[in-house]
Design a protein around this motif. Structure first.
Motif, short mmCIF file in Angstrom:
data_model
loop_
_atom_site.label_atom_id
_atom_site.label_comp_id
_atom_site.label_asym_id
_atom_site.label_seq_id
_atom_site.Cartn_x
_atom_site.Cartn_y
_atom_site.Cartn_z
N TYR A 1 -6.07 -1.80 12.51
CA TYR A 1 -4.63 -2.09 12.51
C TYR A 1 -3.87 -0.78 12.64
O TYR A 1 -4.08 0.15 11.88
N HIS A 2 -3.02 -0.73 13.64
CA HIS A 2 -2.29 0.52 13.89
C HIS A 2 -0.80 0.26 14.08
O HIS A 2 -0.14 0.97 14.85
N GLY A 3 -0.28 -0.75 13.41
CA GLY A 3 1.15 -1.00 13.48
C GLY A 3 1.52 -1.86 14.66
O GLY A 3 0.66 -2.45 15.32
N VAL B 1 -2.35 6.03 7.61
CA VAL B 1 -1.11 5.46 7.07
C VAL B 1 -1.36 4.84 5.69
O VAL B 1 -0.56 4.99 4.78
N VAL B 2 -2.51 4.18 5.53
CA VAL B 2 -2.87 3.61 4.23
C VAL B 2 -3.69 4.60 3.41
O VAL B 2 -3.45 4.79 2.22
N VAL C 1 1.91 6.31 14.62
CA VAL C 1 0.85 5.99 15.58
C VAL C 1 1.37 6.18 17.01
O VAL C 1 0.70 6.81 17.85
N GLU D 1 -8.95 4.02 11.57
CA GLU D 1 -8.62 4.25 10.16
C GLU D 1 -9.90 4.71 9.44
O GLU D 1 -10.95 4.10 9.64
N LYS E 1 3.79 5.63 4.51
CA LYS E 1 3.65 4.97 3.19
C LYS E 1 3.62 5.97 2.02
O LYS E 1 4.65 6.38 1.52
N ASP F 1 -5.93 7.38 11.69
CA ASP F 1 -4.75 6.65 11.22
C ASP F 1 -4.86 6.53 9.70
O ASP F 1 -5.55 5.66 9.18
N TRP G 1 0.85 -1.20 0.00
CA TRP G 1 0.00 0.00 0.00
C TRP G 1 0.88 1.25 0.00
O TRP G 1 0.50 2.27 0.58
N GLY H 1 8.01 5.73 9.95
CA GLY H 1 7.03 4.82 9.35
C GLY H 1 5.71 4.91 10.08
O GLY H 1 5.53 5.73 10.99
N GLY H 2 4.79 4.03 9.68
CA GLY H 2 3.44 4.09 10.22
C GLY H 2 3.36 3.78 11.71
O GLY H 2 2.64 4.44 12.45
N SER H 3 4.09 2.77 12.16
CA SER H 3 4.04 2.42 13.58
C SER H 3 4.55 3.58 14.43
O SER H 3 3.99 3.88 15.50
C1 LIG Z 1 -3.40 1.88 9.25
C2 LIG Z 1 -1.98 1.51 9.55
N1 LIG Z 1 -1.36 2.08 10.58
C3 LIG Z 1 -0.08 1.80 10.88
C4 LIG Z 1 0.63 0.91 10.11
C5 LIG Z 1 2.05 0.59 10.46
O1 LIG Z 1 2.91 1.10 9.50
P1 LIG Z 1 4.41 0.56 9.37
O2 LIG Z 1 4.31 -0.85 8.87
O3 LIG Z 1 5.04 1.50 8.38
O4 LIG Z 1 5.04 0.65 10.71
C6 LIG Z 1 0.02 0.30 9.01
C7 LIG Z 1 0.77 -0.65 8.16
O5 LIG Z 1 0.27 -1.22 7.22
C8 LIG Z 1 -1.32 0.59 8.73
O6 LIG Z 1 -1.97 -0.02 7.72
#
Ligand SMILES: Cc1ncc(COP(=O)(O)O)c(C=O)c1O
Length: 454
Positions: free
Chosen positions: A153-155, A261-262, A124, A226, A288, A259, A59, A119-121
């Motif tokens: 999902y939030h990492g 991220v996606v 968050v 999300e 992302k 969130d 993604w 990154g996403g994690s």
């Molecule tokens: C909505 C959401 N938040 C956080 C994350 C975590 O991102 P990362 O894998 O870059 O740490 C993801 C990863 O797919 C995600 O989909």
């Protein structure tokens, strides 16, 4: 530079690399595919097999592979200044420029400031920490709890993992962060309440309100969700859900963390997922698509009102005592600036909306044709086919069901990379994908399902 031969690469593949979300023994038995090259929406594996990339990296490669503008920006930045930190006392031009650019892009969101990470994690984790800090600065230290959605999902950091709404990502690492609670997500296909989307959204919003009241509002820091749940199976909420959530958060003074991220940067056919629902969040988690996945980057955006609170001249609580060595890494920032420039110059988001509509029509047609498909969900260029053992009863496939893996292998052989998660086929091609590539991807999924259904 050490270069392995193809035979050496294959021999060493997954022998000692601990792959994310994967079982070591299973990886030894079925090693991961080695992808060696990408161009636009095409990828090639180590044997020269060309595929249309239905996954978009993960993604993430929203502008496709080989985008020269991003490549040039990255190379120029490596030549100019490969790294400098932005901890108190120093900064660099790309950090300043990216901040300004992002604030300009997010002006309709009333964005006020941004914290960069990797990154996403991280995005968050930073959002959760800054939300707690915000309440401490405001003198409401009891507001420390988080409420989130099941299937969310939030990492993978301890905070993000604790608000994740899926046991799979939590179980091996428990106990988690205390003070995190979950309420039902408005999931039309699987819910015990109603088949009416609008009524379901009202029901789920009521559950959020009841949970806030049960916890006592003055102990709740934020609700995180999300705008469209991605990894949980591309669960698109009914149109009235987010506006109701915004109202409830406002009523009890609870912060709303989106969130994205996606969903951020065009995935849903709108620049941000929150725009899809006509709602502003208080905090946004981004990653992302912000750098088209070329270089790791995360961002946590605070709205103007929160930003003002952090502006207090206070050497204590208002000081951000959180940060990463690579916050606003210059090479990542250069990639992000080039990505945002491209998004402003070229109608990529419009393409995602147009091709997304065609893509979803095609997926729905596939869903009507195949008995293995229980549900088709999605918006823009994020789509999901939920596979079921029995369409009538909606009986789920057990984890690791052979049909699911077989479909993915059939697609691979036929020339499409698709991703399975549980019994979901999750699709998230580049936002620059062309019509003939969307059709190829869908034709191959269709043929793969036919092959497995026998
Ligand atoms: C909505 C959401 N938040 C956080 C994350 C975590 O991102 P990362 O894998 O870059 O740490 C993801 C990863 O797919 C995600 O989909």
């Amino acid at each position: 530079m050490t270069q392995f031969t193809n035979a050496e690469l294959k021999a060493a593949n997954a022998q000692r690399l601990l792959h994310p979300m994967a079982n070591l023994a299973a990886m030894h038995h079925t090693p991961p595919d080695i992808i060696v090259k990408g161009e636009g929406s095409w990828i090639w594996d180590i044997d020269g097999h060309r595929m249309v990339d239905g996954v978009g990296g993960l993604w993430s490669a929203n502008l496709g592979f080989g985008r020269k503008e991003i490549r040039d920006a990255v190379v120029a930045q490596l030549d100019e200044l490969a790294f400098y930190n932005v901890f108190r006392g120093t900064t660099h031009p790309r950090a300043i420029e990216l901040t300004e650019k992002l604030m300009q892009v997010m002006a309709p969101e009333q964005a006020g400031s941004v914290f960069f990470s990797n990154g996403g994690s991280d995005a968050v984790e930073s959002a959760l920490k800054l939300a707690r800090q915000y309440w401490k600065i405001k003198g409401q230290a009891d507001r420390s709890k988080f409420i989130a959605l099941k299937q969310g999902y939030h990492g993978v950091h301890f905070g993000g993992m604790s608000v994740n709404g899926n046991t799979n990502f939590r179980r091996a690492y428990e106990p988690l962060l205390p003070g995190c609670f979950h309420v039902d997500t408005p999931w039309i296909y699987r819910n015990p309440y109603t088949v009416d989307p609008e009524a379901l959204a009202i029901k789920c919003a009521e559950m959020l309100e009841r949970e806030i009241l049960f916890q006592s509002p003055d102990t709740v820091a934020a609700f995180i969700a999300e705008p469209v749940q991605g990894a949980g199976g591309v669960i698109v909420p009914p149109a009235n859900y987010w506006p109701l959530v915004r109202k409830i958060c406002d009523k009890y003074g609870v912060l709303l963390i989106a969130d994205e991220v996606v969903t951020g940067f065009g995935r849903t056919g709108k620049l941000f997922g929150t725009r899809l629902w006509g709602v502003n969040a208080d905090i946004w988690c981004l990653a992302k698509g912000i750098s088209s996945g070329y270089v790791p980057l995360g961002a946590t955006v605070l709205n103007a009102q929160l930003t003002d609170v952090f502006k207090q001249v206070d050497a204590g609580l208002a000081t951000i005592t959180h940060g990463y060595t690579y916050s606003a890494h210059p090479v990542a920032a250069a990639a992000a600036i080039a990505t945002l420039d491209y998004l402003q110059r070229v109608d990529v988001v419009g393409n995602a909306e147009r091709e997304g509509a065609h893509f979803m029509n095609r997926l729905h047609a596939i869903g009507r044709k195949h008995r293995l498909v229980g549900d088709v969900r999605g918006v823009g260029l994020m789509g999901c086919l939920e596979l079921v053992a029995d369409q009538k009863t909606k009986a789920a496939f057990p984890r690791g069901a052979k049909e699911v893996t077989q479909i993915a292998r059939e697609a691979y052989t036929r020339g499409a990379m698709i991703r399975t998660s549980g019994a979901n086929i999750i699709l998230s091609p580049a936002l620059t994908i062309e019509r003939n590539q969307v059709d190829l991807l869908c034709d191959i999924i269709d043929a793969s399902l036919t092959a497995v259904e026998g």
